[in-house]
Write an enzyme that holds these catalytic residues in place. Structure first.
Site, PDB file in Angstrom:
ATOM      1  N   SER A  16     -12.012  -2.031 -27.104  1.00 23.86           N
ATOM      2  CA  SER A  16     -13.462  -2.215 -27.079  1.00 23.86           C
ATOM      3  C   SER A  16     -14.089  -1.246 -28.073  1.00 23.86           C
ATOM      4  O   SER A  16     -13.644  -0.102 -28.204  1.00 23.86           O
ATOM      5  CB  SER A  16     -14.024  -1.997 -25.670  1.00 23.86           C
ATOM      6  OG  SER A  16     -13.459  -0.863 -25.049  1.00 23.86           O
ATOM      7  N   ARG A  83      -8.031   4.531 -30.054  1.00 21.67           N
ATOM      8  CA  ARG A  83      -7.474   4.265 -31.382  1.00 21.67           C
ATOM      9  C   ARG A  83      -8.341   4.970 -32.418  1.00 21.67           C
ATOM     10  O   ARG A  83      -9.565   4.777 -32.450  1.00 21.67           O
ATOM     11  CB  ARG A  83      -7.415   2.758 -31.669  1.00 21.67           C
ATOM     12  CG  ARG A  83      -6.936   2.461 -33.089  1.00 21.67           C
ATOM     13  CD  ARG A  83      -6.401   1.050 -33.302  1.00 21.67           C
ATOM     14  NE  ARG A  83      -7.402   0.012 -33.282  1.00 21.67           N
ATOM     15  CZ  ARG A  83      -7.264  -1.180 -33.899  1.00 21.67           C
ATOM     16  NH1 ARG A  83      -6.153  -1.450 -34.584  1.00 21.67           N
ATOM     17  NH2 ARG A  83      -8.206  -2.101 -33.804  1.00 21.67           N
ATOM     18  N   VAL A 190      -2.664  -9.638 -38.158  1.00 22.55           N
ATOM     19  CA  VAL A 190      -3.621  -9.919 -39.233  1.00 22.55           C
ATOM     20  C   VAL A 190      -3.324  -9.050 -40.444  1.00 22.55           C
ATOM     21  O   VAL A 190      -3.133  -9.539 -41.573  1.00 22.55           O
ATOM     22  CB  VAL A 190      -5.067  -9.715 -38.743  1.00 22.55           C
ATOM     23  CG1 VAL A 190      -6.040  -9.904 -39.913  1.00 22.55           C
ATOM     24  CG2 VAL A 190      -5.403 -10.692 -37.624  1.00 22.55           C
ATOM     25  N   ARG A 235     -11.077 -18.757 -26.124  1.00 32.11           N
ATOM     26  CA  ARG A 235     -11.305 -19.862 -25.189  1.00 32.11           C
ATOM     27  C   ARG A 235     -10.038 -20.673 -24.930  1.00 32.11           C
ATOM     28  O   ARG A 235     -10.016 -21.501 -24.022  1.00 32.11           O
ATOM     29  CB  ARG A 235     -12.400 -20.785 -25.732  1.00 32.11           C
ATOM     30  CG  ARG A 235     -13.756 -20.101 -25.845  1.00 32.11           C
ATOM     31  CD  ARG A 235     -14.840 -21.081 -26.257  1.00 32.11           C
ATOM     32  NE  ARG A 235     -16.142 -20.422 -26.364  1.00 32.11           N
ATOM     33  CZ  ARG A 235     -17.265 -21.046 -26.673  1.00 32.11           C
ATOM     34  NH1 ARG A 235     -17.242 -22.356 -26.913  1.00 32.11           N
ATOM     35  NH2 ARG A 235     -18.402 -20.388 -26.753  1.00 32.11           N
ATOM     36  N   ASP A 387      26.313 -12.750  -9.648  1.00 37.90           N
ATOM     37  CA  ASP A 387      27.134 -11.545  -9.680  1.00 37.90           C
ATOM     38  C   ASP A 387      26.216 -10.385 -10.057  1.00 37.90           C
ATOM     39  O   ASP A 387      24.989 -10.530 -10.082  1.00 37.90           O
ATOM     40  CB  ASP A 387      28.319 -11.691 -10.640  1.00 37.90           C
ATOM     41  CG  ASP A 387      27.876 -12.033 -12.060  1.00 37.90           C
ATOM     42  OD1 ASP A 387      26.673 -11.878 -12.378  1.00 37.90           O
ATOM     43  OD2 ASP A 387      28.730 -12.449 -12.863  1.00 37.90           O
TER      44      ASP A 387
END
Length: 432
Positions: A16, A83, A190, A235, A387
């Site tokens: 965000s 970040r 990207v 979406r 097994d």
């Protein structure tokens, strides 16, 4: 090689922007994200002071991180890894990121006690990773923090970074670095596409399955956690879930989430389903069968079945066969597959544990069902040998659930509602 992070899995990596231009409260996006709880809250929240924040706003963004995380970070249920800016080819950018780290991690500012690490974008070769690690060490020493206490995650956005993952295991643990702080390896498709100078007819991103495989492999070899990059079509829920399904087959159980809605999908997708289901390969298309009163029904036009006395005519696509009952059962069994529920996996594991305790090294577990195609019902059953290797493979989704249950108490009520309290209790106990 010491693994310093306790998380075994990360399902969700949610970014965000740290500062939004033109708003009375430029920190409104991270303030809103800090209030997320339950399935809407990610395992790792990334206040993003890089791509998501305009360059002119990044100093303000760093201050917003301090303000919001110091106020709300203690109650946030996931981990917090801001970040910062970084670039393998730009010393100026790296220095700016370092200055932001110094400010954010200053104990006098009140945020670092709620911060688990930092995310470094645009890394290059392994020497660049070591530069970033050295900055972490300097920050820790400058502020009296324990060396290695801040985790380092990187975004794989270049061919150089992809190749560096092969060298990470050999570098970790050497006395000249603190790379054992490594936590997440996150794909950034990207910028990776740009770095690779790739072209597609539509201008869209290539699928890059090799990158996902290499990141998953690199994370496994180095004791880190692999996370896929962002899925931009927010979406397209079906496409997002299909991407996660393909990733999970590579061992990559985490994915970038761009919205709280994607967070919910990514938090729930890798968990075992509440109920089991039968699938049928309908001429190359996998179809989930509908259950009606204990019978699993195929309702499509790619498969047809006719009964004539003791003979059956089965048509799949353009292929028609005349079969007796036993041959029909065998054909349908080849086309059918079962997706076990959480309860099924726990039952099978518990049954194997009991057999092993009694001295049996392998057992057969039977799965049976009645299928209905064009009104014709056929009983099928298969025996799967369990097994120790089968048991260990089946344990992965249960270990994921146990890791979630241990680290995300804010999701306990939703998990109990999803599976039932009894199944949750059994799932937390099995395998321990």
């Amino acid at each position: 090689m010491e693994r310093r992070h306790t998380r075994k899995f990360v399902r969700t990596f949610f970014t965000s922007p740290t500062a939004v231009e033109g708003e009375d409260d430029s920190a409104k996006m991270i303030r809103r994200a800090a209030d997320l709880r339950g399935m809407q809250a990610p395992d790792v929240w990334v206040p993003d002071n890089e791509d998501a924040t305009a360059p002119s706003m990044r100093d303000e963004g760093a201050q917003n991180i301090i303000d919001v995380v110091s106020e709300k970070g203690g109650d946030f249920p996931g981990e917090i890894h801001p970040r910062i800016v970084w670039h393998r080819d730009s010393p100026t950018t790296r220095y700016q990121g370092f200055q932001h780290m110094l400010t954010i991690a200053d104990p006098d500012n009140g945020a670092v006690e709620n911060i688990d690490g930092f995310v470094i974008p645009e890394v290059g070769g392994i020497d660049d990773w070591k530069k970033a690690d050295e900055f972490f060490t300097i920050v820790e020493n400058e502020h009296g923090l324990d060396e290695g206490s801040l985790a380092m995650s990187v975004i794989i956005e270049s061919g150089a970074a992809e190749l560096a993952m092969r060298k990470l295991r050999d570098e970790m643990g050497k006395p000249d670095n603190n790379l054992e702080r490594m936590f997440l390896l996150v794909d950034g498709e990207v910028d990776y596409t740009k770095d690779m100078r790739a072209i597609t007819p539509t201008g869209g991103l290539p699928p890059w399955p090799e990158l996902r495989h290499n990141t998953s492999r690199g994370a496994s070899a180095a004791g880190c956690i692999a996370v896929d990059g962002p899925y931009d079509d927010i979406r397209d829920v079906e496409g997002y879930n299909e991407r996660m399904k393909n990733n999970q087959a590579k061992g990559m159980l985490g994915i970038w989430s761009l919205t709280p809605g994607q967070v919910v999908e990514a938090n729930t997708n890798p968990l075992p389903p509440k109920t089991g289901s039968w699938l049928l390969d309908a001429d190359g298309r996998e179809v989930e069968l509908t259950e009606e009163d204990g019978v699993f029904v195929y309702d499509g036009d790619r498969i047809s079945l006719e009964e004539d006395g003791d003979e059956y005519t089965l048509t799949v696509g353009g292929d028609t066969q005349t079969l007796d009952e036993e041959e029909l059962q065998s054909e349908l069994l080849d086309l059918a597959s079962y997706v076990p529920s959480m309860d099924d996996i726990v039952d099978s594991m518990a049954e194997f544990e009991a057999a092993k305790e009694a001295g049996t090294g392998a057992i057969a577990i039977t799965r049976a069902a009645t299928l209905r195609v064009d009104g014709v019902e056929v009983d099928i059953a298969n025996d799967r040998m369990w097994d120790e290797a089968t048991y260990q493979a089946a344990q992965t989704p249960i270990t994921l659930f146990q890791d979630v249950y241990e680290n995300r108490p804010d999701q306990h009520d939703e998990l109990a509602e999803m599976y039932g309290a009894d199944v949750v209790e059994r799932a937390t106990d099995v395998g321990n």
